[in-house]
Design a protein around this motif. Structure first.
Motif, PDB file in Angstrom:
ATOM      1  N   LYS A   1       0.333   4.418   9.318  1.00  0.00           N
ATOM      2  CA  LYS A   1      -0.975   4.660   8.700  1.00  0.00           C
ATOM      3  C   LYS A   1      -1.131   3.710   7.516  1.00  0.00           C
ATOM      4  O   LYS A   1      -0.391   3.792   6.546  1.00  0.00           O
ATOM      5  N   LEU A   2      -2.090   2.812   7.624  1.00  0.00           N
ATOM      6  CA  LEU A   2      -2.343   1.781   6.616  1.00  0.00           C
ATOM      7  C   LEU A   2      -3.611   2.110   5.857  1.00  0.00           C
ATOM      8  O   LEU A   2      -4.674   2.276   6.459  1.00  0.00           O
ATOM      9  N   ALA A   3      -3.512   2.200   4.539  1.00  0.00           N
ATOM     10  CA  ALA A   3      -4.708   2.379   3.716  1.00  0.00           C
ATOM     11  C   ALA A   3      -5.273   1.013   3.371  1.00  0.00           C
ATOM     12  O   ALA A   3      -4.533   0.099   3.010  1.00  0.00           O
ATOM     13  N   ILE A   4      -6.581   0.871   3.501  1.00  0.00           N
ATOM     14  CA  ILE A   4      -7.283  -0.333   3.059  1.00  0.00           C
ATOM     15  C   ILE A   4      -8.127   0.081   1.867  1.00  0.00           C
ATOM     16  O   ILE A   4      -9.022   0.918   1.984  1.00  0.00           O
ATOM     17  N   THR A   5      -7.818  -0.479   0.707  1.00  0.00           N
ATOM     18  CA  THR A   5      -8.533  -0.096  -0.497  1.00  0.00           C
ATOM     19  C   THR A   5      -8.911  -1.325  -1.300  1.00  0.00           C
ATOM     20  O   THR A   5      -8.501  -2.442  -0.989  1.00  0.00           O
TER      21      THR A   5
ATOM     22  N   VAL B   1      -0.020   0.374   1.978  1.00  0.00           N
ATOM     23  CA  VAL B   1      -1.298   0.168   1.285  1.00  0.00           C
ATOM     24  C   VAL B   1      -1.629  -1.322   1.243  1.00  0.00           C
ATOM     25  O   VAL B   1      -0.810  -2.137   0.810  1.00  0.00           O
ATOM     26  N   LEU B   2      -2.845  -1.644   1.705  1.00  0.00           N
ATOM     27  CA  LEU B   2      -3.389  -2.993   1.599  1.00  0.00           C
ATOM     28  C   LEU B   2      -4.520  -2.967   0.575  1.00  0.00           C
ATOM     29  O   LEU B   2      -5.459  -2.188   0.714  1.00  0.00           O
ATOM     30  N   VAL B   3      -4.431  -3.836  -0.438  1.00  0.00           N
ATOM     31  CA  VAL B   3      -5.519  -3.983  -1.404  1.00  0.00           C
ATOM     32  C   VAL B   3      -6.260  -5.278  -1.092  1.00  0.00           C
ATOM     33  O   VAL B   3      -5.655  -6.346  -0.993  1.00  0.00           O
ATOM     34  N   VAL B   4      -7.574  -5.160  -0.906  1.00  0.00           N
ATOM     35  CA  VAL B   4      -8.436  -6.324  -0.759  1.00  0.00           C
ATOM     36  C   VAL B   4      -9.086  -6.533  -2.131  1.00  0.00           C
ATOM     37  O   VAL B   4      -9.611  -5.594  -2.723  1.00  0.00           O
TER      38      VAL B   4
ATOM     39  N   LEU C   1      -3.110  -3.558  -7.325  1.00  0.00           N
ATOM     40  CA  LEU C   1      -2.150  -4.548  -6.836  1.00  0.00           C
ATOM     41  C   LEU C   1      -0.719  -4.133  -7.150  1.00  0.00           C
ATOM     42  O   LEU C   1       0.185  -4.334  -6.339  1.00  0.00           O
ATOM     43  N   LEU C   2      -0.517  -3.527  -8.322  1.00  0.00           N
ATOM     44  CA  LEU C   2       0.828  -3.074  -8.700  1.00  0.00           C
ATOM     45  C   LEU C   2       1.334  -1.972  -7.772  1.00  0.00           C
ATOM     46  O   LEU C   2       2.534  -1.844  -7.550  1.00  0.00           O
ATOM     47  N   LEU C   3       0.415  -1.181  -7.224  1.00  0.00           N
ATOM     48  CA  LEU C   3       0.783  -0.029  -6.403  1.00  0.00           C
ATOM     49  C   LEU C   3       0.743  -0.321  -4.899  1.00  0.00           C
ATOM     50  O   LEU C   3       1.037   0.562  -4.100  1.00  0.00           O
TER      51      LEU C   3
ATOM     52  N   TYR D   1       0.697  -4.607   0.292  1.00  0.00           N
ATOM     53  CA  TYR D   1       0.123  -5.877   0.727  1.00  0.00           C
ATOM     54  C   TYR D   1      -1.171  -6.119  -0.044  1.00  0.00           C
ATOM     55  O   TYR D   1      -1.822  -5.174  -0.477  1.00  0.00           O
ATOM     56  N   SER D   2      -1.534  -7.410  -0.171  1.00  0.00           N
ATOM     57  CA  SER D   2      -2.823  -7.726  -0.786  1.00  0.00           C
ATOM     58  C   SER D   2      -3.438  -8.923  -0.078  1.00  0.00           C
ATOM     59  O   SER D   2      -2.723  -9.789   0.449  1.00  0.00           O
ATOM     60  N   LEU D   3      -4.755  -8.925  -0.025  1.00  0.00           N
ATOM     61  CA  LEU D   3      -5.508 -10.046   0.517  1.00  0.00           C
ATOM     62  C   LEU D   3      -6.573 -10.439  -0.498  1.00  0.00           C
ATOM     63  O   LEU D   3      -7.384  -9.598  -0.899  1.00  0.00           O
ATOM     64  N   TYR D   4      -6.522 -11.697  -0.936  1.00  0.00           N
ATOM     65  CA  TYR D   4      -7.551 -12.199  -1.853  1.00  0.00           C
ATOM     66  C   TYR D   4      -8.743 -12.629  -1.018  1.00  0.00           C
ATOM     67  O   TYR D   4      -8.602 -13.407  -0.075  1.00  0.00           O
ATOM     68  N   ASN D   5      -9.909 -12.094  -1.331  1.00  0.00           N
ATOM     69  CA  ASN D   5     -11.084 -12.286  -0.485  1.00  0.00           C
ATOM     70  C   ASN D   5     -12.180 -13.034  -1.232  1.00  0.00           C
ATOM     71  O   ASN D   5     -13.093 -12.427  -1.767  1.00  0.00           O
TER      72      ASN D   5
END
Length: 196
Positions: free
Chosen positions: A6-10, A129-132, A168-170, A173-177
């Motif tokens: 289960k991946l969160a996108i936030t 968790v993925l942060v966009v 980002l600290l939490l 993964y992160s994606l710069y958009n």
């Protein structure tokens, strides 16, 4: 069934998390949209309907059973305590609904899109968790173009959300958009990693 990752996108307002979610859906990943589902549950879930009616009266709902959005907004957004009360009513129902939805999926990965991952408690129901994110000015510009809100309204909304730095600290993964770097390669690499 239900053993999927289960991946969160936030991400904050205007970050592009909905674009990332849409790309994942196109790539075959089921995505649970917390905002859209919360709106549906506000008119179908008896716990929410009774709770809102108890808080603000029968005027919360129109005769046809639809939500009286203007009235509810006038009661909620004028008082921080009312926002907290409504969130404490709605968030647990959405969290449970997401868990039931995910348990029925027979796929390697499902995703949940939410702007309030930590505040809602959904963080307890996800594995990764993925942060966009994008720079502040880009997020402001996008939100004004999409919503018609004023710059001050957007900034006010941003100040009520967790900052990108905190997210980002939490995150795992992160994606710069920004407009120059496409999201698709980063999402594909992330899904390849999660599914391997």
């Amino acid at each position: 069934m239900g053993n999927c990752i289960k991946l969160a996108i936030t991400g904050g307002i205007g970050s592009g998390k909905s674009v990332a979610s849409h790309i994942m859906e196109v790539m075959g990943v089921p995505v649970y949209d917390c905002d859209r589902r919360a709106k549906e549950l506000m008119v179908t879930d008896t716990v929410i309907i009774k709770g809102l009616t108890r808080m603000f009266g029968c005027e919360c709902y129109n005769e046809d059973g639809s939500l009286n959005k203007t009235y509810v907004a006038s009661r909620i957004f004028t008082d921080d305590d009312n926002i907290k009360r409504v969130n404490s009513l709605v968030h647990p129902v959405v969290k449970r609904d997401f868990e039931e939805w995910a348990a029925c999926k027979d796929v390697p990965v499902v995703a949940v899109e939410t702007a309030v991952l930590y505040e809602s408690g959904i963080i307890e129901s996800v594995d990764k968790v993925l942060v966009v994110w994008a720079d502040k000015e880009t997020c402001i510009r996008r939100t004004i173009a999409r919503s018609g809100m004023s710059r001050n309204q957007v900034i006010s909304r941003m100040q009520k959300q967790m900052s990108s730095d905190e997210m980002l600290l939490l995150s795992d993964y992160s994606l710069y958009n920004d407009k120059d770097k496409p999201l698709l390669p980063g999402i594909k690499a992330l899904l390849d990693e999660l599914q391997s």
